[in-house]
Write an enzyme that holds these catalytic residues in place. Structure first.
Site, PDB file in Angstrom:
ATOM      1  CG  ASN A  15      -6.316  -0.097 -10.423  1.00 29.68           C
ATOM      2  OD1 ASN A  15      -7.516   0.180 -10.446  1.00 29.68           O
ATOM      3  ND2 ASN A  15      -5.454   0.565  -9.656  1.00 29.68           N
TER       4      ASN A  15
ATOM      5  CB  CYS B  87     -10.167   6.823  -7.515  1.00 29.53           C
ATOM      6  SG  CYS B  87     -10.273   5.654  -8.876  1.00 29.53           S
TER       7      CYS B  87
ATOM      8  CB  CYS C 192      35.212  -7.944  -6.338  1.00 32.65           C
ATOM      9  SG  CYS C 192      35.250  -7.506  -8.082  1.00 32.65           S
TER      10      CYS C 192
ATOM     11  CB  CYS D 261      28.410   9.641  -7.342  1.00 31.75           C
ATOM     12  SG  CYS D 261      28.785   8.177  -8.347  1.00 31.75           S
TER      13      CYS D 261
HETATM   14  C1  LIG Z   1      -7.234  -2.677  -8.353  1.00 31.11           C
HETATM   15  C2  LIG Z   1      -7.120  -1.562  -7.399  1.00 31.11           C
HETATM   16  C3  LIG Z   1      -8.260  -0.943  -6.945  1.00 31.11           C
HETATM   17  C4  LIG Z   1      -8.194   0.104  -6.059  1.00 31.11           C
HETATM   18  N1  LIG Z   1      -9.321   0.646  -5.606  1.00 31.11           N
HETATM   19  C5  LIG Z   1      -9.279   1.626  -4.672  1.00 31.11           C
HETATM   20  C6  LIG Z   1     -10.457   2.127  -4.090  1.00 31.11           C
HETATM   21  O1  LIG Z   1     -11.568   1.706  -4.413  1.00 31.11           O
HETATM   22  N2  LIG Z   1     -10.355   3.103  -3.178  1.00 31.11           N
HETATM   23  C7  LIG Z   1      -9.155   3.609  -2.786  1.00 31.11           C
HETATM   24  O2  LIG Z   1      -9.116   4.473  -1.914  1.00 31.11           O
HETATM   25  N3  LIG Z   1      -8.001   3.122  -3.300  1.00 31.11           N
HETATM   26  C8  LIG Z   1      -8.045   2.145  -4.232  1.00 31.11           C
HETATM   27  N4  LIG Z   1      -6.868   1.621  -4.719  1.00 31.11           N
HETATM   28  C9  LIG Z   1      -5.587   2.182  -4.264  1.00 31.11           C
HETATM   29  C10 LIG Z   1      -5.021   1.404  -3.071  1.00 31.11           C
HETATM   30  O3  LIG Z   1      -5.857   1.467  -1.957  1.00 31.11           O
HETATM   31  C11 LIG Z   1      -3.629   1.931  -2.663  1.00 31.11           C
HETATM   32  O4  LIG Z   1      -3.749   3.272  -2.303  1.00 31.11           O
HETATM   33  C12 LIG Z   1      -2.603   1.824  -3.760  1.00 31.11           C
HETATM   34  O5  LIG Z   1      -2.751   0.607  -4.440  1.00 31.11           O
HETATM   35  C13 LIG Z   1      -1.175   1.952  -3.251  1.00 31.11           C
HETATM   36  O6  LIG Z   1      -0.809   0.883  -2.395  1.00 31.11           O
HETATM   37  P1  LIG Z   1       0.051  -0.401  -2.877  1.00 31.11           P
HETATM   38  O7  LIG Z   1       1.306   0.110  -3.489  1.00 31.11           O
HETATM   39  O8  LIG Z   1       0.264  -1.198  -1.635  1.00 31.11           O
HETATM   40  O9  LIG Z   1      -0.788  -1.122  -3.871  1.00 31.11           O
HETATM   41  C14 LIG Z   1      -6.938   0.575  -5.620  1.00 31.11           C
HETATM   42  C15 LIG Z   1      -5.786  -0.055  -6.068  1.00 31.11           C
HETATM   43  C16 LIG Z   1      -5.862  -1.116  -6.931  1.00 31.11           C
HETATM   44  C17 LIG Z   1      -4.621  -1.809  -7.388  1.00 31.11           C
HETATM   45  S1  SF4 Z   2      30.284  -4.187  -9.829  1.00 32.75           S
HETATM   46 FE1  SF4 Z   2      32.497  -3.907  -9.585  1.00 32.75          FE
HETATM   47  S2  SF4 Z   2      32.887  -4.301  -7.420  1.00 32.75           S
HETATM   48 FE2  SF4 Z   2      30.859  -5.152  -7.879  1.00 32.75          FE
HETATM   49  S3  SF4 Z   2      31.276  -7.273  -8.390  1.00 32.75           S
HETATM   50 FE3  SF4 Z   2      31.252  -6.179 -10.331  1.00 32.75          FE
HETATM   51  S4  SF4 Z   2      33.414  -5.620 -10.660  1.00 32.75           S
HETATM   52 FE4  SF4 Z   2      33.238  -6.220  -8.506  1.00 32.75          FE
END
Ligand SMILES: Cc1cc2nc3c(=O)[nH]c(=O)nc-3n(C[C@H](O)[C@H](O)[C@H](O)COP(=O)(O)O)c2cc1C
Ligand code: SF4
Ligand SMILES: Cc1cc2nc3c(=O)[nH]c(=O)nc-3n(C[C@H](O)[C@H](O)[C@H](O)COP(=O)(O)OP(=O)(O)OC[C@H]3O[C@@H](n4cnc5c(N)ncnc54)[C@H](O)[C@@H]3O)c2cc1C
Ligand code: SF4
Ligand code: SF4
Lengths: 434, 442
Positions: free
Chosen positions: A77, A139, A347, A383
């Protein structure tokens, strides 16, 4: 039933789910409806100084990274702080707090880095009866160009200084909201603590450009052919935020400092994870903006269901429970040996595990002409890639090898007990094992 | 192939003994955990969701599906059961293609709704299989309520009243509680004794006593119940069956579809249920389809369902009609019965074709039949009942009858479709109104 009530800095709320400072908390209408829907608290959309409010762009503010089926994974945003008059906001905050005394009401503030600016606004905020303030040092767009927001959050000395002013001119709890657009999150957190902050909240949004329009060559969202980086949030940022939270929870200089976890909280599980990582509560923005206020009902029921199942009666019971288990790589147990194991009943023979392992990893999965996929223990390094690319939950699992058995890959006997890199013979800096 | 397949007359064991279990198994096998997650993932969590409006019990569908998606199926079950205590049965028997799933926005978008019914079953089974009853009773109110009929309407009312702290006594004429859940619903929709299991689970709330084998009638009068209890809820369904009203309808082999189905549901072994080689079912509703399909499953060679109007007027949903067709049932429309022919037992039945306006055409159809099932609607039976309207107990929007302190709901009362889910909704809502009335003059 589990008790979800939360006491964060002495501020009580019926549950740990607060709405983050953003459009959902922009005005009285929203916040009343949010409280009716069950949210435990809100951080009001960031207020600026008295005088003509900022103006927002009149074109698109958002860009999104979609997953399958247009699921919102990441939201970008370019919105600024509140574009409504200060007094209007203050009046609304006063009214709503009076009507919902049991909910947390925090006021987010961003004014210039001058003592007078803070001296002016803090008494006005204090008069609303709100429970505390949050300093928006995060911000990353627009406001930062004007020396506020992330521009403050990136300079520890400013953080400390402004926090100290706030503690001086305001009597209730001060939360410092951190920007993730730095290299080491512990530094600004320490600065906040030095300034006297009661808590930190994190993360604010991450610098981002979600896409480029290949016809107009403009980044999206595009305002008349030009785009600017915005702030990224939503499910995609949770891992980054969670790691930053863990750093603050673990660092000796900041350990024990109350944390409000923010970033991609979308389900009860995300919230529980933040709390285990040391957060006293969580804040939510994107999930509410995607699904509406009602989403909190699932968060409440899910958290309470899980707590009952685990026998936790209050949030404190598991707060920080994962912090002692979060360590540095060098302390991970190198004696621990696991092998992937494919449950043939589950699977579906898609072959994704094979492609991943054969092409990019350790050639540890065999494929028969009948499309039976099986793990070659002599090659498997455990892994986990196959586990993560398999479309069927729990179809592939990691099975630890018992001590005393022989790892067919290395031919070595699996050792009992714990041994890490610091003592490993291959480590030039190894300290001799006693 | 067993010889008895071609044998004329009404005989048991037409198929090999081992064939029945498979034929009468679950119509929709339950979703596995992985299938449930994939299905749940498709829900958009719509605002003011149309699926909720389309569910007669107003289950919060987006919420419960999200609870499944986020790994808390027991929380999902509580969301369902708090609105619909028979959420487990409804998940199996609701014509979802006419209710929630028809309204799902993904039906509009892709012609493939979210599998609401099956997800509902996944969640409720998950909780009920643990034997968990998630509701507790409020403080006792000291009030006593009588419920007549232990079908979905009566049990739903009883559960809600018990939960609100009232003591409830349920009377039912049959030897087992459950109403049509136990005696009517097709066997392949509720196999493995689910109906009784659900009744036992429902009664775990406490505060409800059930007396079976007790019919409202000479030895159990409504007057007596009104004198003894603070309120009465009537949920006795429709016990009677409409007559064919044609010549020869009294011949052997002409039966009520509901009786045939009840016998089938109570039979321990499907191979013991006799069925004709040539079966004709008359009617166009769910009962007709169920009788036809189950005749076919029992091994009847030719099953014809005859309905007097066009297919679009059939009460059975398109899904049910297709199910019948897929099992090999022939559907004949625009034909009304004229005469049952046979010497003692039915041998043939004659129909006359009619137009859309039911006007006779003079054209006739004769079908060989050694068994004919009437499924042309049920009627309310009983004397000394409150005032009726259109053959059912007249109720207002709160379920009140013409008699003071007497409420009614489900099939026996006016309003609503004749479905399990509407009976549950009406029972629940009447209970809330009874509670309000009892609390007002407490
Ligand atoms: C449109 C929008 C406006 C925002 N405005 C503010 C703001 O005015 N002040 C602030 O501290 N954070 C603002 N944020 C950040 C949010 O508070 C929050 O930290 C951030 O979106 C991460 O959280 P989420 O992943 O749940 O969205 C804004 C976020 C969005 C999407
Ligand atoms: S990723 Fe491998 S183990 Fe998982 S469903 Fe497909 S073939 Fe089967
Ligand atoms: C064959 C058949 C198949 C059906 N299939 C479906 C389906 O797939 N899906 C669906 O949604 N709906 C279906 N229905 C409709 C559904 O079963 C009914 O709408 C629902 O059971 C009505 O519930 P109720 O509680 O009002 O009545 P019932 O279920 O009829 O229960 C009434 C109870 O009252 C008792 N009773 C009757 N008279 C007296 C008396 N005088 N004294 C004491 N007790 C008495 C009865 O023994 C019975 O237990 C089907 C109906 C039939 C007949
Ligand atoms: S009770 Fe029936 S109509 Fe309501 S949601 Fe469940 S399956 Fe759909
Ligand atoms: S209408 Fe369909 S997609 Fe929307 S909430 Fe209901 S089940 Fe989900």
């Amino acid at each position: 039933m589990a008790d979800l009530t939360t006491d964060f800095l002495g501020i009580k709320s019926p549950n740990p789910f607060w709405l983050a400072s953003a459009p959902p908390t922009d005005k009285e209408y929203n916040v009343r409806r949010a409280f009716e829907a069950g949210w435990g608290g809100v951080v009001w959309k960031t207020l600026g100084s008295e005088g003509p409010p900022v103006v927002n762009v009149n074109g698109p503010r958002y860009g999104v990274v979609h997953g399958a089926d247009r699921r919102v994974l990441g939201l970008n945003n370019i919105e600024l702080i509140t574009d409504r008059d200060l007094q209007t906001n203050l009046d609304e905050i006063t009214r709503v707090k009076a009507d919902y005394p049991d909910r947390a009401m925090i006021v987010s503030i961003m004014v210039p880095c001058e003592e007078q600016a803070w001296k002016d606004i803090l008494p006005k905020v204090e008069a609303t009866g709100a429970d505390g303030i949050e300093l928006n040092f995060g911000c990353p767009h627009g406001m930062s160009e004007r020396g506020m927001g992330a521009a403050v959050g990136q300079v520890p000395e400013y953080i400390e200084m402004v926090t100290r002013w706030c503690k001086q001119y305001y009597s209730k709890p001060v939360i410092v909201k951190l920007t993730p657009n730095i290299t080491d999150i512990r530094i600004p957190a320490e600065a906040a603590r030095r300034g006297g902050a009661d808590a930190v909240s994190l993360i604010n949004t991450i610098n981002s450009i979600v896409s480029v329009n290949l016809d107009t060559m403009s980044p999206e969202p595009s305002i008349d052919g030009k785009g600017s980086h915005g702030g990224y949030c939503g499910p995609a940022v949770k891992p980054i935020a969670l790691s930053m939270v863990s750093e603050i929870a673990r660092a000796p200089a900041t350990a024990g400092m109350p944390i409000s976890g923010i970033g991609g909280v979308t389900t009860w599980r995300d919230a529980a994870e933040y709390i285990t990582m040391g957060c006293g509560n969580v804040q939510v923005c994107t999930a509410a903006m995607t699904y509406g206020f009602k989403i909190v009902q699932e968060m409440i029921s899910g958290l309470s269901e899980w707590m009952d199942e685990k026998g936790h009666t209050s949030i404190k019971d598991f707060m920080g429970a994962a912090v002692p288990n979060t360590t540095d790589w060098q302390y991970l147990n190198l004696n621990y040996v696991a092998k992937a194991s494919i449950n043939q009943d589950d699977c579906i023979s898609c072959g994704r595990c094979f492609a991943a392992c054969e092409d990019t990893s350790h050639q540890a999965i065999a494929m028969s002409p009948e499309r039976v996929f099986s793990v070659i223990d002599a090659e498997c390094v455990a892994c986990n890639l196959c586990v993560e690319v398999c479309p069927v939950e729990d179809c592939i699992t990691m099975v630890p090898m018992a001590a005393g058995s022989t790892d067919p890959r290395t031919g070595k006997i699996v050792q009992d007990g714990y041994a890490n890199w610091t003592t490993h013979p291959n480590n030039p800096a190894a300290t001799a094992a006693e | 192939m067993v010889d008895k397949v071609f044998e004329a007359g009404v005989v048991a064991g037409r198929l090999a003994p081992e064939a029945y279990a498979e034929l009468f198994s679950d119509l929709h096998p339950p979703l596995g955990a992985h299938e449930a997650l994939v299905a749940a993932d498709r829900c958009y969590f719509c605002h003011d969701a149309p699926c909720i409006t389309a569910c007669p019990t107003d289950i919060d569908i987006p919420l419960f599906i999200r609870q499944i998606a986020t790994g808390t199926p027991d929380a999902a079950a509580k969301t369902i059961l708090s609105q619909n205590i028979m959420g487990g049965m409804c998940a199996r028997v609701c014509p979802t293609e006419q209710l929630c799933e028809q309204a799902c926005v993904r039906e509009e978008a892709e012609g493939k709704p979210v599998l609401i019914g099956q997800l509902q079953r996944y969640a409720t089974d998950h909780l009920q299989e643990q034997g968990v009853h998630p509701f507790v009773r409020a403080e006792p109110t000291g009030k006593r309520v009588a419920v007549v009929g232990a079908g979905p309407a009566g049990l739903s009312a009883a559960h809600r009243l018990a939960m609100l702290g009232h003591d409830v006594k349920v009377y039912d004429a049959q030897p087992k509680a459950g109403g049509l859940n136990e005696y009517g619903i097709a066997a392949y929709k509720t196999p493995d004794g689910f109906a009784q299991g659900e009744v036992d689970w429902l009664l775990k709330i406490g505060g409800i006593t059930v007396e079976t084998g007790r019919a409202l009638g000479p030895d159990l009068s409504l007057e007596g119940l009104r004198a003894e209890f603070d309120a009465v809820f009537l949920g006795m369904g429709l016990g009677g069956v409409n007559d064919l009203g044609v010549e020869g309808a009294d011949k052997d082999g002409v039966l009520d579809a509901v009786d045939f189905i009840a016998d089938l549901r109570q039979a321990g072994d499907m191979g013991s249920v006799p069925v004709g080689r040539d079966v004709v079912v008359i009617g166009g509703g769910m009962t007709a389809v169920d009788a036809a399909v189950q005749s076919k499953l029992l091994g009847a060679l030719n099953v014809t369902l005859v309905y007097r109007r066009g297919r679009e007027r059939m009460n059975a949903s398109v899904f049910e009609q297709d199910l019948a067709a897929s099992k090999g049932v022939r559907i004949v429309t625009h034909a009304v019965p004229k005469a049952v022919i046979g010497n003692g037992a039915v041998r043939e039945i004659e129909f006359e074709y009619v137009g859309d306006d039911m006007a006779p055409t003079g054209q006739t159809l004769r079908l060989t039949a050694d068994q004919v099932f009437r499924a042309i609607g049920q009627t309310l039976e009983g004397e000394g009942l409150p005032d009726l309207a259109g053959g059912r107990i007249a109720v207002d929007a709160q379920g009140r009858t013409s008699l003071d302190r007497v409420w009614a709901g489900g099939d026996c009362a006016t309003g609503g479709d004749d479905l399990t889910v509407t009976a549950v909704a009406e029972g629940r809502d009447a209970a809330m109104h009874i509670h309000a009335a009892l609390s007002a003059n407490a």
